[in-house]
Each structure stands twice: as structure tokens, then as C-alpha cells.
Design a protein around this motif. Structure first.
Motif, PDB file in Angstrom:
ATOM      1  N   LYS A 108       0.829  -1.207   0.000  1.00 12.92           N
ATOM      2  CA  LYS A 108       0.000   0.000   0.000  1.00 12.92           C
ATOM      3  C   LYS A 108       0.863   1.256   0.000  1.00 12.92           C
ATOM      4  O   LYS A 108       0.573   2.224  -0.718  1.00 12.92           O
ATOM      5  CB  LYS A 108      -0.918  -0.027   1.221  1.00 12.92           C
ATOM      6  N   LEU A 122       2.304   1.646  -3.445  1.00 13.08           N
ATOM      7  CA  LEU A 122       1.280   2.118  -4.392  1.00 13.08           C
ATOM      8  C   LEU A 122       1.033   3.616  -4.240  1.00 13.08           C
ATOM      9  O   LEU A 122       0.841   4.326  -5.238  1.00 13.08           O
ATOM     10  CB  LEU A 122      -0.018   1.338  -4.181  1.00 13.08           C
ATOM     11  N   ASN A 159       1.503   6.311  -7.315  1.00 13.81           N
ATOM     12  CA  ASN A 159       0.460   7.246  -7.762  1.00 13.81           C
ATOM     13  C   ASN A 159       0.910   8.694  -7.641  1.00 13.81           C
ATOM     14  O   ASN A 159       0.672   9.514  -8.539  1.00 13.81           O
ATOM     15  CB  ASN A 159      -0.811   7.017  -6.941  1.00 13.81           C
ATOM     16  N   LEU A 177       0.558  -2.078 -11.307  1.00 14.29           N
ATOM     17  CA  LEU A 177      -0.667  -1.440 -10.830  1.00 14.29           C
ATOM     18  C   LEU A 177      -1.915  -2.210 -11.217  1.00 14.29           C
ATOM     19  O   LEU A 177      -2.921  -2.167 -10.504  1.00 14.29           O
ATOM     20  CB  LEU A 177      -0.755  -0.009 -11.367  1.00 14.29           C
ATOM     21  N   SER A 178      -1.880  -2.886 -12.360  1.00 14.69           N
ATOM     22  CA  SER A 178      -3.076  -3.580 -12.837  1.00 14.69           C
ATOM     23  C   SER A 178      -3.541  -4.670 -11.884  1.00 14.69           C
ATOM     24  O   SER A 178      -4.718  -5.027 -11.875  1.00 14.69           O
ATOM     25  CB  SER A 178      -2.794  -4.194 -14.216  1.00 14.69           C
ATOM     26  N   TYR A 236      -3.501  -4.403  -8.578  1.00 10.87           N
ATOM     27  CA  TYR A 236      -4.028  -3.817  -7.357  1.00 10.87           C
ATOM     28  C   TYR A 236      -5.015  -2.687  -7.611  1.00 10.87           C
ATOM     29  O   TYR A 236      -5.824  -2.394  -6.738  1.00 10.87           O
ATOM     30  CB  TYR A 236      -2.872  -3.287  -6.499  1.00 10.87           C
ATOM     31  N   GLU A 237      -4.963  -2.057  -8.774  1.00 11.55           N
ATOM     32  CA  GLU A 237      -5.898  -0.992  -9.119  1.00 11.55           C
ATOM     33  C   GLU A 237      -6.473  -1.292 -10.497  1.00 11.55           C
ATOM     34  O   GLU A 237      -6.092  -0.689 -11.496  1.00 11.55           O
ATOM     35  CB  GLU A 237      -5.201   0.369  -9.106  1.00 11.55           C
ATOM     36  N   ALA A 262      -4.115   7.893 -12.291  1.00  7.65           N
ATOM     37  CA  ALA A 262      -3.094   7.600 -11.285  1.00  7.65           C
ATOM     38  C   ALA A 262      -2.810   8.774 -10.373  1.00  7.65           C
ATOM     39  O   ALA A 262      -2.146   8.630  -9.362  1.00  7.65           O
ATOM     40  CB  ALA A 262      -1.788   7.169 -11.965  1.00  7.65           C
TER      41      ALA A 262
END
Length: 443
Positions: free
Chosen positions: A65, A68, A72, A117-118, A120-121, A175
Motif C-alpha cells: 500500500k 502504491l 500514484n 498497478l493492474s 491492485y488498481e 493515477a
């Protein structure tokens, strides 16, 4: 002159902001991928992809987290600064090979970041094409960076480049939804506000219920831990005092019986004590500290002292045999408490896990180093000698120096090997930072 150099340095630093932000986002993505490959077999960090307990997965999810959030934030900084820098960078007019290579590196990093990222988001179902940052085709890769001016371009190629650029802008703006402040600060503020001024009575009830559960768990854990300590000790003292000691003293070590010493060590100690008493008495008589003692009086005093010593070592033999029987009863009592308290054992385990995992990395490393230096360190043989001597006297066993040396030469080595394997096999998964801190402190 100094002002000009300062302005030139500041300009150079600002022009490098997009590349610096992209590098930080790329490093954060590498951290996530390293956690996936090392602990989750290349899969996303989730309880479904590992055999770890929930606390361990929660630890890795917190690391992911944080990474991430860094990705972002840095992607938002990359997009905001890159648009302005590219408009003012005159070097883009000469779109040479070096710039093309740099653009290829940028695209490769963006593809890797979006691939991480794909997991987790995930993008919305209505806009699956927004993942074009990952699936940039070779024909449209140059659209990520502003192209050098060309005389005439086909309309189809312009349309493709414009659509690709618009999709990149949408993905980058997605993002950059972190806002002016990091979301962790806002979430923390909201949580504190809800705890201070709960909106409904249900939230107050939930808080009270959680507090009661935590209090009950702590109380039960402490009570059960005291029970595990008090019950065996109380069983040992009661059985030894009221059952085994009177029985053994009446049946085996009764007065005027032939059995006085339980091992040769006690015999040697008794003889040394009697010999010291005789020499001390003769010495005091010779220097005049006590009246001169005749041989008859000397014999009488030695006889009284021998009887006193024999009673002393009979009592020690009774204690040794009673300790063996009482220890067996204590072990049975401890096993009975464990057998009938499975629920309390689980509560105690969760309580201890919470305490241990709540320690800082430096505290964990400190406890490990303290344990290893005490039991397997350079000065540990002296401590093991004291422990072995106390155990042998507790059970009335003869002390063997050969056994002590063999034990000290093997058991601490085995214990050190097991501890190192535990650190490598389990602690490295549960708390890698604690292992790094331990290695640093140990060096």
C-alpha cells in the motif's frame, strides 16, 4: 555570477523532475514485484496466494500500500511536470537517436509500472482500453513523447497518435487522484474524527465492544499464563511436602539406616566437611583460642559432627528423590492444564503474537541478540556449567565433568543452528526488516 549558477542549477533540477519522479515510481514498483516473487510466488499480495497467517499478509499489504501511494504520487508529478517541461525544452526540435532511446526507456518503465498497478488498481469495466499504458504498440510508442515536427503526416496516423495520447492522459490522470494531500493523512484525520465524535450510537457500541473484547482477551491471557506457572509449582510443593518427602523419609532414609548418601559426590563432600571440622578444631586448640581438647573429647565432637552431617545429607537425598517424583506430578499437572484449555491456549497465542509483532524491529533484534549471547555466545559455557550443576544437585545425580563438557560442546551449537534456521526460514518471511536490523546490530 553565483546567482546565475544558482538559477542554472535550479533549472537543471526542475528539468530533471519528470525523470526523477518516474524513477521513484519505478523503484516502488520493483519493491512490490520483489515482494510478490519472494513471498507470494509471483502472484499479487493476498491471503489467497500464500500460506502465511493474516498478520504476515497484513504486514506485506501495508508495504504494498505504501509503495502504491508512492507510485500514484510520482506518476502525478511525472505528468504534471513533463507537459510543461516538454513545451519549454528546445532540444525536442532535434529529435535525435539519444532522445529516441530515452523515450524507449520511459515507455518500458511505464509499461512495467502499469503492469504492477493492474493487479491492485484494476480499471473500470466500461473503459478497458485505459490500460493502453501497458499495451502500447510499436507503431504508437512515439506518441507518448511529443514528436518532432514533420512536413505532412497521414490523417490516419495523426488520429492514431491523438487517440493514444488521450488514453495515456486519461490513465495518468487516473493515477493522480491522490489530491493535494496524501490520502493517508486524510484517512487518519477521518478515523480520529470518527473516534472522537462518532456519528451514530452503533459506532459507539462497536468501539465499546472492541474495547471489551480486547480487555477480556488480555485478562484471560494473563490469567491463563499465571495458571500455567502457578499450578505446576503448587503441585510440586504440595506433593513434595505432604506426600513424597514423608513417605521417602519414613521408608528409605529413616534414622540409623545404612543409606546415607545417594551418590559419591555427596560422600566426598561429607568427608571433606568432617576433615575440615577436625583440622579447624585442632588448630584453634593449638593456638589457644579454645581450651586444650583431649583425644576422647575430640572423638566425641567428631562423632556429633558426623551425625549432624549424616542427617544433613540424608535430608538432601530425601529432597532429591522427592524432587523426581514431584517433578513428574508437576509435569502431569501442566499437561492436564494444557489438555483442558485449548481455547485459552489459542487466546494466549494470539495475545503473545500481538505483543511480539507489535515490537519494533530494533526491539526484536535486541531480544534475539540477548538470547543468543546468553545461551550460545562466548561466555555461555560458564552459565551452562552452573545450570548443569544445579540440575544434577536437584535430582541427586553425580556430577560428571565429561558429560558436562560434551553437553556444552554440542547442545549450544545445535541451539545456535536451530536459531539461525528459524531466522532464515520463518523470521525472514514474517519481518524481513527485523532480520536486516539484527544483521546490522550483530556486525
Amino acid at each position: 555570477m553565483k546567482l546565475r549558477n544558482l538559477v542554472r542549477t535550479a533549472k537543471r533540477w526542475y528539468l530533471g523532475t519528470p525523470e526523477r519522479a518516474l524513477d521513484e515510481a519505478y523503484r516502488a514498483a520493483l519493491i512490490i514485484r520483489a515482494i510478490e516473487n519472494e513471498h507470494f510466488e509471483g502472484q499479487p499480495v493476498s491471503t489467497e496466494n500464500t500460506a502465511f497467517c493474516d498478520r504476515v499478509v497484513a504486514y506485506f499489504q501495508a508495504e504494498v500500500k505504501q509503495s502504491l501511494k508512492t507510485i500514484n504520487l510520482r506518476l502525478a508529478e511525472f505528468r504534471a511536470t513533463r507537459d510543461w517541461v516538454l513545451e519549454r525544452d528546445d532540444r525536442r526540435l532535434s529529435y535525435d537517436i539519444a532522445l529516441k532511446e530515452r523515450d524507449a526507456v520511459v515507455i518500458e518503465k511505464l509499461n512495467f509500472i502499469d503492469e504492477v498497478l493492474s493487479a491492485y488498481e484494476p480499471p473500470p469495466q466500461s473503459d478497458k482500453r485505459s490500460r493502453s499504458l501497458v499495451k502500447v504498440s510499436p507503431q504508437t510508442q512515439t506518441a507518448v513523447m511529443p514528436n518532432p515536427p514533420e512536413p505532412q503526416r497521414p490523417a490516419a496516423q495523426k488520429t492514431s497518435a491523438q487517440s493514444t495520447q488521450s488514453m495515456v492522459d486519461r490513465n495518468t490522470s487516473a493515477a493522480s487522484k491522490s489530491g493535494a494531500l496524501p490520502r493517508s493523512i486524510l484517512n487518519t484525520a477521518n478515523r480520529v474524527w470518527q473516534e472522537i465524535t462518532p456519528r451514530t450510537s452503533e459506532s459507539e457500541g462497536e468501539m465499546v465492544q472492541k474495547f471489551r473484547q480486547a480487555r477480556n482477551r488480555t485478562t484471560l491471557s494473563i490469567k491463563f499464563l499465571l495458571l500455567l506457572i502457578i499450578v505446576p509449582l503448587l503441585t510440586h510443593q504440595l506433593t513434595k511436602t505432604f506426600i513424597f518427602s514423608p513417605l521417602i523419609e519414613h521408608k528409605i532414609f529413616k534414622p540409623h539406616s545404612e543409606l546415607v548418601f545417594v551418590n559419591q559426590d555427596f560422600t566426598n563432600e561429607a568427608l571433606e566437611e568432617l576433615d575440615y571440622f577436625e583440622k579447624d578444631l585442632r588448630f584453634k586448640s593449638l593456638i589457644g583460642l579454645v581450651p586444650e581438647i583431649s583425644e576422647g573429647e575430640m572423638t566425641a565432637k567428631l562423632r556429633d559432627k558426623a551425625v549432624e552431617i549424616s542427617e544433613k545429607y540424608r535430608h538432601q537425598g530425601t529432597d532429591a528423590w522427592s524432587n523426581i517424583c514431584a517433578d513428574l506430578c508437576s509435569l502431569a499437572a501442566f499437561g492436564g492444564v494444557i489438555f483442558v484449555s485449548r481455547k485459552e491456549i489459542q487466546i494466549l497465542k494470539d495475545f503473545l503474537d500481538e505483543i511480539i509483532y507489535g515490537l519494533s524491529d530494533s526491539a526484536k533484534a535486541f531480544l534475539i541478540i540477548l538470547f543468543t549471547d546468553m545461551f550460545v555466545g562466548f561466555h555461555s559455557p560458564h552459565g551452562w556449567e552452573v545450570i548443569l550443576e544445579g540440575v544434577s544437585r536437584h535430582f541427586g545425580l553425580p556430577e560428571s565433568r565429561d558429560f558436562n563438557f560434551l553437553f556444552i560442546a554440542t547442545f549450544p551449537v545445535i541451539l545456535d543452528t536451530v536459531l539461525k534456521y528459524w531466522i532464515f526460514r520463518y523470521l525472514n518471511r514474517i519481518s524481513p526488516s527485523a532480520v536486516a536490523t539484527y544483521k546490522t546490530m550483530n556486525e
